[in-house]
Write a protein that holds these residues in place. Structure first.
Motif, PDB file in Angstrom:
ATOM      1  N   VAL A 104      43.638 159.042  20.762  1.00  0.00           N
ATOM      2  CA  VAL A 104      43.594 158.047  21.831  1.00  0.00           C
ATOM      3  C   VAL A 104      44.571 158.418  22.938  1.00  0.00           C
ATOM      4  O   VAL A 104      44.224 158.456  24.123  1.00  0.00           O
ATOM      5  N   ALA A 118      43.220 159.637  26.559  1.00  0.00           N
ATOM      6  CA  ALA A 118      43.554 158.736  27.665  1.00  0.00           C
ATOM      7  C   ALA A 118      44.360 159.467  28.732  1.00  0.00           C
ATOM      8  O   ALA A 118      44.086 159.350  29.930  1.00  0.00           O
ATOM      9  N   LEU A 137      37.453 155.352  34.109  1.00  0.00           N
ATOM     10  CA  LEU A 137      38.231 154.228  33.577  1.00  0.00           C
ATOM     11  C   LEU A 137      37.524 153.610  32.369  1.00  0.00           C
ATOM     12  O   LEU A 137      38.134 153.353  31.324  1.00  0.00           O
ATOM     13  N   ILE A 177      37.769 155.738  29.201  1.00  0.00           N
ATOM     14  CA  ILE A 177      38.994 155.501  28.422  1.00  0.00           C
ATOM     15  C   ILE A 177      38.869 154.193  27.645  1.00  0.00           C
ATOM     16  O   ILE A 177      39.181 154.117  26.456  1.00  0.00           O
ATOM     17  N   LEU A 178      38.400 153.168  28.344  1.00  0.00           N
ATOM     18  CA  LEU A 178      38.302 151.836  27.746  1.00  0.00           C
ATOM     19  C   LEU A 178      37.413 151.847  26.502  1.00  0.00           C
ATOM     20  O   LEU A 178      37.831 151.428  25.414  1.00  0.00           O
ATOM     21  N   SER A 203      38.757 154.026  23.576  1.00  0.00           N
ATOM     22  CA  SER A 203      39.847 153.376  22.854  1.00  0.00           C
ATOM     23  C   SER A 203      39.312 152.230  22.005  1.00  0.00           C
ATOM     24  O   SER A 203      39.686 152.069  20.835  1.00  0.00           O
ATOM     25  N   LEU A 204      38.411 151.424  22.599  1.00  0.00           N
ATOM     26  CA  LEU A 204      37.867 150.281  21.865  1.00  0.00           C
ATOM     27  C   LEU A 204      37.190 150.728  20.591  1.00  0.00           C
ATOM     28  O   LEU A 204      37.466 150.209  19.506  1.00  0.00           O
TER      29      LEU A 204
END
Lengths: 474, 474
Positions: free
Chosen positions: B181, B185, B206, B209-210, B213-214
């Motif tokens: 992560v 990121a 963006l 990344i979101l 990570s989720l």
């Protein structure tokens, strides 16, 4: 093809100069670099397309061509990455900061005791960190505070609407909810068009719609709405705080400092130009050497395109309430005002620059006559501007500016008198024109500089700039 | 206090004029309006502060003062809201569209059969609609497609990393996840600084990344990662599609059309100025009437500040792939090129405008001499520009432009000849200067117009503009 790119010459070189004379303004730099990149890419494409070997070949040869080009592309790419990092190492640091913040926030998910307390909703903290973390402290604080405020108020409103909806019948509930969601979303979307709201609270309003819809819509299925809202708000505040703390504590980029430097550098660039111009334009041709520092004195060109950032930067700087140098009520608007004045002055100076490029080979009698007051105006107003720039940068009261301005006003009176009394006798018009135009433009530039000086003095009194320690004679 | 605001005169009136001569460029308008609003607010504040009754009164009187002002404030507010809606009714429609889209998407939550299929994750569709729905089709499509692509790729990568992590020991899992992560990121955050990526894919990166990570972080707690990822992707695509469909189907705002109109209007403004200037500057003073349409011919001033939008608009327009008039490969970059040239031309014209304001009261002998070729240059190049503007707007091949340009080139030759052969005999320099400068500036402006004409002709051939039906003589 050459002609095609000749039209880009002006902006292209202007951009290059700006990149060379790069100041700390990251925002502007990024945009300029984007334009430059686009121009260079266009250039590369043009060369590739123009290459007849590739253009007229069969598909196989073409693939081979690309195959050969590939290693070059990779090397080029690596160079680009390296350059991007070298130009502004703060970018690499920012990237690592984002990685660190994400790792920290995901600990709430991995570590059992933390997870037990916050539960599944801790994933929201991850989302928030990603969305809130910005390059500068001002932007991060602005987003973070907007986010927290909007979440709190929208959450409360959502819970209220949910209660209202549960009062109606079971069939009526989704209708009431749907009505409120549509109405509030439409109203807040309209409010976002208000210029004053858009400037500072656009993000908050968006989040308001988001949170309100989330709470009231999902309230329809979730029984413990209050608990859910509470958990979400907690995690969102947690995420925002982690983002803000890491942004501020590790090598922060203060946008207020950047704005101050930007304004000071812009004023300094105008001063550089005037000083350089005065000594260059009226130089006796025999003494004239190729101007090596043309890029340096033309640094002001970046002003012509950078106008809009200052407004944005001032809006963001206002969020940096805890910056040690500026304090809570720093007059950020005054910087925008000075920026506007500087920008207007740059326009006038652009007219002077055109004469620097025109091919005057001899300094005629008329030119020699106006030389002395004109160079005086240039050097004195140049000094005044550089003093103003240093005052803004160091947050000192400008002290000797008034003297320089008075000197240049006197020089203007001399110049005007010469122009009024000069009579042309069988002179060639095209020969006199450049010098005369320069003189008129200089007369026009000084009032602009006086306005800048007044605005800086206003800033100095509004922001309580300190008086520099005067040297006491022993 | 008056002096204080005098410095704002230039931008303020320029802005007012732009608001009056408002074209369809919503983006630019919003920014200008923000600046105007800020200036007006400053003005109001200044008046309030300057009011000695309020300033010098005790706290009670002051509260009373505010109390009296309150109803005025509310009326003022209502007026502002009304004006905002009237200026651009499309804003009200946009607000209602957002409300409608939200209501539609929340049906998935309210209606049992739909809820059973998608489950709790359907709340994601609500989030997506709020985040993706933008004012113009281009921006909505850009965000929607970015979002879908980023979600798909990041989701796949997240599932992959999750599998990799489960291969390690139970204690190692969060370490492997955390490492990936943080690393991904940081890398993607750095990639966002690349100018070419920033211009078109910033939002997608963006979201990458979101989503990554989720999926990978929450994969640690959720057992059925694949199913969760699948559900999220489905709802995100669902939300994006609802936003895009409503944005396109109900009174859409196509940013490509806006860009085309903006460019055409800008060229037309330059033409308006040149035509108005020619007839105004060389008018015999006795005939001169107060210029009623000064705001009209000075409409070009908006160009001096609007440069940056075109780049953004062209980037967004590229997403509007299905617009019936433009097609998939419309050369949007060429509009930016024309925009740059128009902008350079506006700079030169700004120099002419200064002479329009200077107080020349008599048209001297020299002025009369250059009157004829100068007005010819103005009218012919003005006609050429207006023809170019109409060609861009109607997407027609420009036909008679070359003739007008040839005419103005001939007029320039005449003017140059006159200047070269004119000899000054004991004339007053300051009297001759304005006319001579205007002549030289006009000689400088025509090459700019030729460049614009070439760029428009290039656009016409790149975008296959149609040849207007020539009238056949009966």
């Amino acid at each position: 093809m050459e002609e095609d790119f000749a039209v880009f010459e002006f902006p292209f070189t202007a951009k290059l100069e700006t990149l060379v004379a790069k100041d700390n303004n990251g925002l502007y730099y990024t945009r300029l670099a984007a334009e430059l990149e686009a121009l260079v890419a266009k250039d590369n494409n043009a060369i590739n397309i123009a290459d007849p070997k590739i253009e007229n070949a069969g598909p196989f040869t073409r693939a081979c061509g690309w195959h050969k080009l590939l290693p070059n592309k990779i090397v080029e790419m690596a160079k680009k990455i390296k350059k991007l990092g070298q130009d502004d190492p703060q970018r690499i640091i920012h990237s690592l900061k984002v990685g660190l913040a994400l790792t920290l926030v995901s600990l709430f998910y991995y570590i059992q005791p933390l997870y037990d307390r916050i539960g599944e909703n801790s994933i929201w903290a991850v989302i928030i960190v990603i969305l809130v973390f910005e390059f500068s402290v001002g932007a991060t604080l602005g987003k973070g505070l907007n986010r927290m405020l909007a979440t709190l108020s929208a959450g409360a409103l959502g819970v209220g609407v949910h209660h209202l909806a549960t009062l109606s019948s079971e069939k009526g509930e989704p209708i009431v909810l749907g009505f409120f969601v549509a109405m509030i979303a439409a109203t807040v979307t309209f409010v976002r068009f208000f210029p004053t709201m858009k400037a500072r609270y656009d993000y908050g309003l968006l989040i308001f719609i988001l949170t309100f819809s989330l709470v009231s819509v999902s309230g329809y299925r979730v029984d413990k709405v209050l608990q859910m809202a509470h958990q979400r708000v907690t995690t969102i505040i947690l995420g925002s705080i982690i983002a803000i703390v890491i942004c501020i504590c590790i090598r922060p980029v203060w946008i207020g400092e950047e704005l101050q430097n930007l304004i000071a550098n812009n004023i300094e660039k105008l001063g550089n130009f005037l000083q350089g111009f005065g000594s260059e334009f009226f130089k006796i041709p025999e003494d004239r050497q190729p101007l090596s520092d043309i890029a340096f004195i033309q640094g002001y060109k970046s002003l012509l395109t950078s106008k809009n950032n200052e407004e944005t930067m001032a809006n963001l700087a206002r969020w940096e309430m805890w910056h040690h140098r500026f304090g809570l009520f720093h007059p950020w608007k005054q910087y925008v005002k000075i920026g506007t004045l500087t920008w207007q002055c740059a326009y006038k100076i652009e007219a002077l620059n055109n004469y620097l490029n025109s091919k005057i080979q001899t300094l005629n009698e008329f030119g020699r006559k106006i030389q002395e007051p004109s160079t005086k105006i240039c050097s004195e107003s140049g000094k005044a501007l550089r003093e103003l720039a240093s005052a803004v940068k160091k947050m000192n009261q400008p002290t000797s500016v008034n003297a320089h301005i008075e000197n240049s006003k006197t020089a203007i009176e001399n110049l005007k008198f010469m122009l009024d009394t000069y009579h042309l006798e069988d002179a060639d018009l095209q020969e006199i024109m450049p010098s005369a135009e320069v003189a008129l433009t200089l007369i026009d530039v000084v009032p602009c500089i006086v306005k800048i000086a007044d605005a800086v003095q206003e800033l100095a009194s509004l922001a309580h700039f300190k008086t520099p320690a005067t040297r006491v004679s022993p």
